[in-house]
Design an enzyme around this catalytic site. Structure first.
Site, PDB file in Angstrom:
ATOM      1  CB  CYS A 234      19.225  16.817 -10.428  1.00 40.20           C
ATOM      2  SG  CYS A 234      20.533  17.893  -9.818  1.00 40.20           S
TER       3      CYS A 234
ATOM      4  CG  HIS B 150      18.502  14.622  -6.253  1.00 44.73           C
ATOM      5  ND1 HIS B 150      18.623  13.655  -7.226  1.00 44.73           N
ATOM      6  CD2 HIS B 150      19.459  15.543  -6.512  1.00 44.73           C
ATOM      7  CE1 HIS B 150      19.617  13.977  -8.037  1.00 44.73           C
ATOM      8  NE2 HIS B 150      20.143  15.100  -7.628  1.00 44.73           N
TER       9      HIS B 150
ATOM     10  CD  GLU C  51      15.947  11.140  -6.411  1.00 46.13           C
ATOM     11  OE1 GLU C  51      14.943  11.680  -6.907  1.00 46.13           O
ATOM     12  OE2 GLU C  51      17.103  11.581  -6.567  1.00 46.13           O
TER      13      GLU C  51
END
Ligand code: MN
Length: 239
Positions: free
Chosen positions: A116, A217, A219
Site C-alpha cells: 500500500c 493488502h 496480509e
C-alpha cells in the site's frame, strides 16, 4: 534459522486522560507479522530513528523487509510536486525513516515487499511520482477506498504477462482489497506488473532485485495466492 523480516510500524498515540497526555505509540496490524510467520519468516519490528546510520544497521540485521502502509500520505515534495487540495495527513518522521530503510535495503540487494503506502514509497524511491488523490486527478476512476471490510476483496486486478508477480501468483487476474486514495502515477525505474480495470497501477517490481510493491493488502486476504507474496519474500530472504 528462519529469515528475519524487518517490518516498519505505523505511529499513533495512546489515549489521553486528565493528568496523562497522549504519548506516541508504535502500531502494527498483527496480520503483517502473522503473514510473515505463516510464510516461514521471523518478523521483527523496526522502531524509527533519526540517526543517519541506524536504518542501514537495522537493514543489515534483517534478511528481508516489509514496508507497511497506513492512513497517511507521502509528502509531495519528495516526488517534486506541490501539495494539492486533496492531500491527506502526513507522517514525516515515519516517511523519513522508511526512506532510509528502503534505500539501504535496495543498496544491499535485500528483498523488499512494499504494501500500500509502502509500494508508493518504493515508486518514489525509484524516481517515480504519485497521484495525490485518484478520484480528483484520474477521470473515470472508481473509489479505491472500499466500504467493505478490507478482509474482503473490492476489485479485480490484471497481472501483466511475463512479470515476476505473474510467476509468483501463477494467475493473470486476482481479486484484491483496496484502501487507498493515492496511487502510483509514474513507477520510475520500476515496472508495472498489475493494473485495475480503471487503469490504476496496482503493483510494481524491480526486475533485478526482489523488490515488489502491491497497492492492496495481501496480509488481510486469506487466499493462498495472497500468502504467496509473503512466501516469495521469505523464500528470497533465505541466506
Ligand atoms: Mn485499488
Amino acid at each position: 534459522m528462519r529469515p528475519i523480516i524487518g517490518i516498519t510500524p505505523d505511529v499513533g498515540e495512546t489515549a489521553g486522560r486528565p493528568g496523562r497526555p497522549p504519548m506516541p505509540r508504535y502500531e502494527l496490524k498483527q496480520a503483517y507479522a502473522d503473514a510473515v510467520l505463516a510464510s516461514g519468516g521471523l518478523p521483527v519490528v523496526l522502531p524509527y530513528s533519526e540517526d543517519e546510520t541506524a536504518p542501514a544497521e537495522a537493514v543489515a540485521l534483517c534478511d528481508g523487509l516489509v514496508i507497511t502502509g497506513g492512513a497517511f500520505d507521502i509528502p509531495p515534495e519528495l516526488y517534486g510536486a506541490k501539495a494539492g487540495d486533496r492531500l491527506g495527513p502526513m507522517k514525516r518522521g515515519r516517511t523519513a525513516y522508511e526512506q532510509r530503510v528502503l534505500h539501504a535495503a535496495l543498496q544491499a540487494n535485500k528483498p523488499v515487499l512494499g504494501v500500500c503506502g509502502g509500494m508508493q514509497l518504493l515508486a518514489v524511491e525509484l524516481g517515480g511520482t504519485l497521484w495525490q488523490d485518484i478520484r480528483d486527478e484520474v477521470p473515470g476512476s472508481f473509489d479505491h477506498e472500499q466500504k467493505l471490510d478490507p478482509r474482503e476483496p473490492g476489485h479485480p486486478v490484471k497481472i501483466l504477462e511475463g512479470t515476476a508477480l505473474e510467476a509468483i501468483l501463477g494467475v493473470r487476474e486476482l481479486q484484491v482489497n483496496s484502501t487507498h486514495h493515492q496511487a502510483v502515477r509514474d513507477p520510475g525505474r520500476a515496472r508495472v506488473c498489475a493494473i485495475s480495470p480503471d487503469l490504476i497501477i496496482e503493483a510494481i517490481e524491480l526486475p533485478d532485485n526482489f523488490a515488489l510493491g502491491v497497492q492492496w493488502h495481501p496480509e488481510l486476504l486469506a487466499s493462498l495466492e495472497h500468502l504467496a507474496l509473503y512466501r516469495a519474500l521469505v523464500d528470497k530472504s533465505r541466506r
